[in-house]
Design a protein around this motif. Structure first.
Motif, PDB file in Angstrom:
ATOM      1  N   GLU A  83       0.834  -1.205   0.000  1.00  0.00           N
ATOM      2  CA  GLU A  83       0.000   0.000   0.000  1.00  0.00           C
ATOM      3  C   GLU A  83       0.869   1.257   0.000  1.00  0.00           C
ATOM      4  O   GLU A  83       0.569   2.229  -0.702  1.00  0.00           O
ATOM      5  CB  GLU A  83      -0.938  -0.008   1.202  1.00  0.00           C
ATOM      6  CG  GLU A  83      -2.054  -1.021   1.084  1.00  0.00           C
ATOM      7  CD  GLU A  83      -2.877  -1.141   2.356  1.00  0.00           C
ATOM      8  OE1 GLU A  83      -2.685  -0.312   3.271  1.00  0.00           O
ATOM      9  OE2 GLU A  83      -3.705  -2.062   2.417  1.00  0.00           O
ATOM     10  N   ALA A  84       1.945   1.260   0.759  1.00  0.00           N
ATOM     11  CA  ALA A  84       2.851   2.411   0.791  1.00  0.00           C
ATOM     12  C   ALA A  84       3.526   2.598  -0.566  1.00  0.00           C
ATOM     13  O   ALA A  84       3.678   3.735  -1.040  1.00  0.00           O
ATOM     14  CB  ALA A  84       3.899   2.219   1.886  1.00  0.00           C
ATOM     15  N   ARG A  85       3.919   1.498  -1.192  1.00  0.00           N
ATOM     16  CA  ARG A  85       4.538   1.560  -2.514  1.00  0.00           C
ATOM     17  C   ARG A  85       3.569   2.124  -3.548  1.00  0.00           C
ATOM     18  O   ARG A  85       3.925   2.976  -4.360  1.00  0.00           O
ATOM     19  CB  ARG A  85       5.018   0.171  -2.935  1.00  0.00           C
ATOM     20  CG  ARG A  85       5.791   0.159  -4.217  1.00  0.00           C
ATOM     21  CD  ARG A  85       6.284  -1.269  -4.507  1.00  0.00           C
ATOM     22  NE  ARG A  85       6.154  -1.523  -5.909  1.00  0.00           N
ATOM     23  CZ  ARG A  85       5.080  -1.986  -6.532  1.00  0.00           C
ATOM     24  NH1 ARG A  85       4.010  -2.275  -5.858  1.00  0.00           N
ATOM     25  NH2 ARG A  85       5.059  -2.172  -7.824  1.00  0.00           N
ATOM     26  N   LEU A  86       2.311   1.663  -3.518  1.00  0.00           N
ATOM     27  CA  LEU A  86       1.304   2.160  -4.459  1.00  0.00           C
ATOM     28  C   LEU A  86       1.028   3.644  -4.243  1.00  0.00           C
ATOM     29  O   LEU A  86       0.877   4.397  -5.203  1.00  0.00           O
ATOM     30  CB  LEU A  86       0.009   1.363  -4.319  1.00  0.00           C
ATOM     31  CG  LEU A  86       0.008  -0.050  -4.885  1.00  0.00           C
ATOM     32  CD1 LEU A  86      -1.314  -0.741  -4.587  1.00  0.00           C
ATOM     33  CD2 LEU A  86       0.286  -0.046  -6.365  1.00  0.00           C
ATOM     34  N   ALA A  87       0.956   4.066  -2.988  1.00  0.00           N
ATOM     35  CA  ALA A  87       0.721   5.483  -2.692  1.00  0.00           C
ATOM     36  C   ALA A  87       1.860   6.349  -3.230  1.00  0.00           C
ATOM     37  O   ALA A  87       1.624   7.424  -3.790  1.00  0.00           O
ATOM     38  CB  ALA A  87       0.555   5.681  -1.194  1.00  0.00           C
ATOM     39  N   THR A  88       3.082   5.886  -3.086  1.00  0.00           N
ATOM     40  CA  THR A  88       4.234   6.627  -3.599  1.00  0.00           C
ATOM     41  C   THR A  88       4.206   6.697  -5.119  1.00  0.00           C
ATOM     42  O   THR A  88       4.450   7.750  -5.699  1.00  0.00           O
ATOM     43  CB  THR A  88       5.551   5.967  -3.131  1.00  0.00           C
ATOM     44  OG1 THR A  88       5.564   5.929  -1.710  1.00  0.00           O
ATOM     45  CG2 THR A  88       6.757   6.724  -3.638  1.00  0.00           C
ATOM     46  N   LEU A  89       3.885   5.593  -5.789  1.00  0.00           N
ATOM     47  CA  LEU A  89       3.813   5.585  -7.241  1.00  0.00           C
ATOM     48  C   LEU A  89       2.713   6.514  -7.752  1.00  0.00           C
ATOM     49  O   LEU A  89       2.892   7.202  -8.752  1.00  0.00           O
ATOM     50  CB  LEU A  89       3.582   4.158  -7.755  1.00  0.00           C
ATOM     51  CG  LEU A  89       4.758   3.203  -7.662  1.00  0.00           C
ATOM     52  CD1 LEU A  89       4.338   1.783  -8.021  1.00  0.00           C
ATOM     53  CD2 LEU A  89       5.890   3.663  -8.569  1.00  0.00           C
ATOM     54  N   VAL A 121      -1.700   6.117 -14.014  1.00  0.00           N
ATOM     55  CA  VAL A 121      -0.813   5.014 -14.409  1.00  0.00           C
ATOM     56  C   VAL A 121       0.329   4.981 -13.413  1.00  0.00           C
ATOM     57  O   VAL A 121       0.987   5.993 -13.175  1.00  0.00           O
ATOM     58  CB  VAL A 121      -0.282   5.220 -15.847  1.00  0.00           C
ATOM     59  CG1 VAL A 121       0.761   4.172 -16.188  1.00  0.00           C
ATOM     60  CG2 VAL A 121      -1.432   5.182 -16.839  1.00  0.00           C
ATOM     61  N   LEU A 122       0.549   3.826 -12.802  1.00  0.00           N
ATOM     62  CA  LEU A 122       1.607   3.697 -11.804  1.00  0.00           C
ATOM     63  C   LEU A 122       2.978   3.561 -12.454  1.00  0.00           C
ATOM     64  O   LEU A 122       3.945   4.178 -12.023  1.00  0.00           O
ATOM     65  CB  LEU A 122       1.334   2.494 -10.900  1.00  0.00           C
ATOM     66  CG  LEU A 122       0.013   2.521 -10.138  1.00  0.00           C
ATOM     67  CD1 LEU A 122      -0.164   1.231  -9.362  1.00  0.00           C
ATOM     68  CD2 LEU A 122      -0.065   3.726  -9.231  1.00  0.00           C
ATOM     69  N   ARG A 123       3.057   2.702 -13.465  1.00  0.00           N
ATOM     70  CA  ARG A 123       4.333   2.465 -14.152  1.00  0.00           C
ATOM     71  C   ARG A 123       4.070   2.291 -15.635  1.00  0.00           C
ATOM     72  O   ARG A 123       3.016   1.828 -16.040  1.00  0.00           O
ATOM     73  CB  ARG A 123       5.008   1.193 -13.636  1.00  0.00           C
ATOM     74  CG  ARG A 123       5.385   1.248 -12.185  1.00  0.00           C
ATOM     75  CD  ARG A 123       6.127   0.002 -11.710  1.00  0.00           C
ATOM     76  NE  ARG A 123       5.319  -1.207 -11.849  1.00  0.00           N
ATOM     77  CZ  ARG A 123       5.696  -2.295 -12.513  1.00  0.00           C
ATOM     78  NH1 ARG A 123       6.860  -2.338 -13.106  1.00  0.00           N
ATOM     79  NH2 ARG A 123       4.915  -3.359 -12.575  1.00  0.00           N
ATOM     80  N   LEU A 124       5.056   2.663 -16.446  1.00  0.00           N
ATOM     81  CA  LEU A 124       4.989   2.484 -17.892  1.00  0.00           C
ATOM     82  C   LEU A 124       6.307   1.886 -18.339  1.00  0.00           C
ATOM     83  O   LEU A 124       7.377   2.323 -17.922  1.00  0.00           O
ATOM     84  CB  LEU A 124       4.754   3.834 -18.579  1.00  0.00           C
ATOM     85  CG  LEU A 124       4.771   3.855 -20.106  1.00  0.00           C
ATOM     86  CD1 LEU A 124       3.555   3.122 -20.667  1.00  0.00           C
ATOM     87  CD2 LEU A 124       4.800   5.279 -20.621  1.00  0.00           C
ATOM     88  N   GLU A 127      -1.534  -4.060  -8.185  1.00  0.00           N
ATOM     89  CA  GLU A 127      -1.592  -3.389  -9.478  1.00  0.00           C
ATOM     90  C   GLU A 127      -2.000  -4.354 -10.580  1.00  0.00           C
ATOM     91  O   GLU A 127      -1.734  -5.550 -10.495  1.00  0.00           O
ATOM     92  CB  GLU A 127      -0.266  -2.695  -9.816  1.00  0.00           C
ATOM     93  CG  GLU A 127       0.955  -3.557  -9.764  1.00  0.00           C
ATOM     94  CD  GLU A 127       2.235  -2.803 -10.084  1.00  0.00           C
ATOM     95  OE1 GLU A 127       2.392  -1.644  -9.649  1.00  0.00           O
ATOM     96  OE2 GLU A 127       3.061  -3.369 -10.788  1.00  0.00           O
ATOM     97  N   MET A 128      -2.690  -3.822 -11.567  1.00  0.00           N
ATOM     98  CA  MET A 128      -3.111  -4.597 -12.735  1.00  0.00           C
ATOM     99  C   MET A 128      -2.230  -4.185 -13.896  1.00  0.00           C
ATOM    100  O   MET A 128      -2.094  -2.998 -14.193  1.00  0.00           O
ATOM    101  CB  MET A 128      -4.589  -4.308 -13.043  1.00  0.00           C
ATOM    102  CG  MET A 128      -5.128  -5.115 -14.171  1.00  0.00           C
ATOM    103  SD  MET A 128      -5.168  -6.852 -13.712  1.00  0.00           S
ATOM    104  CE  MET A 128      -5.578  -7.576 -15.265  1.00  0.00           C
ATOM    105  N   ARG A 129      -1.634  -5.173 -14.534  1.00  0.00           N
ATOM    106  CA  ARG A 129      -0.720  -4.907 -15.641  1.00  0.00           C
ATOM    107  C   ARG A 129      -1.412  -5.175 -16.972  1.00  0.00           C
ATOM    108  O   ARG A 129      -2.164  -6.138 -17.106  1.00  0.00           O
ATOM    109  CB  ARG A 129       0.520  -5.778 -15.505  1.00  0.00           C
ATOM    110  CG  ARG A 129       1.288  -5.446 -14.271  1.00  0.00           C
ATOM    111  CD  ARG A 129       2.567  -6.231 -14.175  1.00  0.00           C
ATOM    112  NE  ARG A 129       3.175  -5.981 -12.882  1.00  0.00           N
ATOM    113  CZ  ARG A 129       3.412  -6.913 -11.996  1.00  0.00           C
ATOM    114  NH1 ARG A 129       3.133  -8.155 -12.244  1.00  0.00           N
ATOM    115  NH2 ARG A 129       3.952  -6.596 -10.837  1.00  0.00           N
ATOM    116  N   ASP A 172      -5.129  -1.737  -9.055  1.00  0.00           N
ATOM    117  CA  ASP A 172      -6.171  -2.743  -9.271  1.00  0.00           C
ATOM    118  C   ASP A 172      -7.466  -2.406  -8.542  1.00  0.00           C
ATOM    119  O   ASP A 172      -8.558  -2.626  -9.060  1.00  0.00           O
ATOM    120  CB  ASP A 172      -5.653  -4.119  -8.834  1.00  0.00           C
ATOM    121  CG  ASP A 172      -6.540  -5.249  -9.324  1.00  0.00           C
ATOM    122  OD1 ASP A 172      -7.259  -5.058 -10.310  1.00  0.00           O
ATOM    123  OD2 ASP A 172      -6.494  -6.330  -8.707  1.00  0.00           O
ATOM    124  N   ALA A 173      -7.372  -1.828  -7.355  1.00  0.00           N
ATOM    125  CA  ALA A 173      -8.561  -1.608  -6.521  1.00  0.00           C
ATOM    126  C   ALA A 173      -9.450  -0.481  -7.037  1.00  0.00           C
ATOM    127  O   ALA A 173     -10.666  -0.560  -6.929  1.00  0.00           O
ATOM    128  CB  ALA A 173      -8.138  -1.312  -5.090  1.00  0.00           C
TER     129      ALA A 173
END
Length: 116
Positions: free
Chosen positions: A15-21, A38-41, A83-85, A50-51
């Protein structure tokens, strides 16, 4: 020494990683009239949270800030760590100008001056 982390701690780290991204990324994907961060490209695809993002498929547009970057045909790949890729089937960069169908000499005059 063990590398085991309790489930609660691992989920907290995700959760902390997703918030930072989400804070650092300016990228977003547009589906219809809705935008999702978008979190990553990467070269073959991108990842969204994902949520909060519905399942995407088909033709989408990728934006960097307010600039339209790509028009993409996507397919879902996998979900992991919150995350959903998605993978690109087609990824077309958006150009600022129309493509030329002729050769333009770089030394050609810019305009024609007439003598009056």
């Amino acid at each position: 020494m063990t590398t085991y982390l309790p489930k609660e701690l691992q989920e907290g780290l995700w959760e902390a990683r997703l918030a930072t991204l989400k804070k650092t990324s300016r990228l977003r994907v547009q589906v219809g009239d809705e935008f999702y961060p978008v979190l990553r490209l990467w070269r073959e695809g991108f990842a969204v949270e994902d949520a909060t993002t519905p399942k995407l498929r088909g033709l989408v547009d990728l934006y960097g800030g307010g600039k339209h970057l790509y028009q993409c045909l996507i397919v879902a790949s996998d979900a992991e760590a919150g995350e959903m890729r998605y993978e690109f089937k087609r990824n077309t960069a958006i150009a600022d100008a129309a493509a030329l169908d002729f050769y333009s000499d770089p030394d050609a005059p810019v305009g024609l001056l007439t003598h009056e």
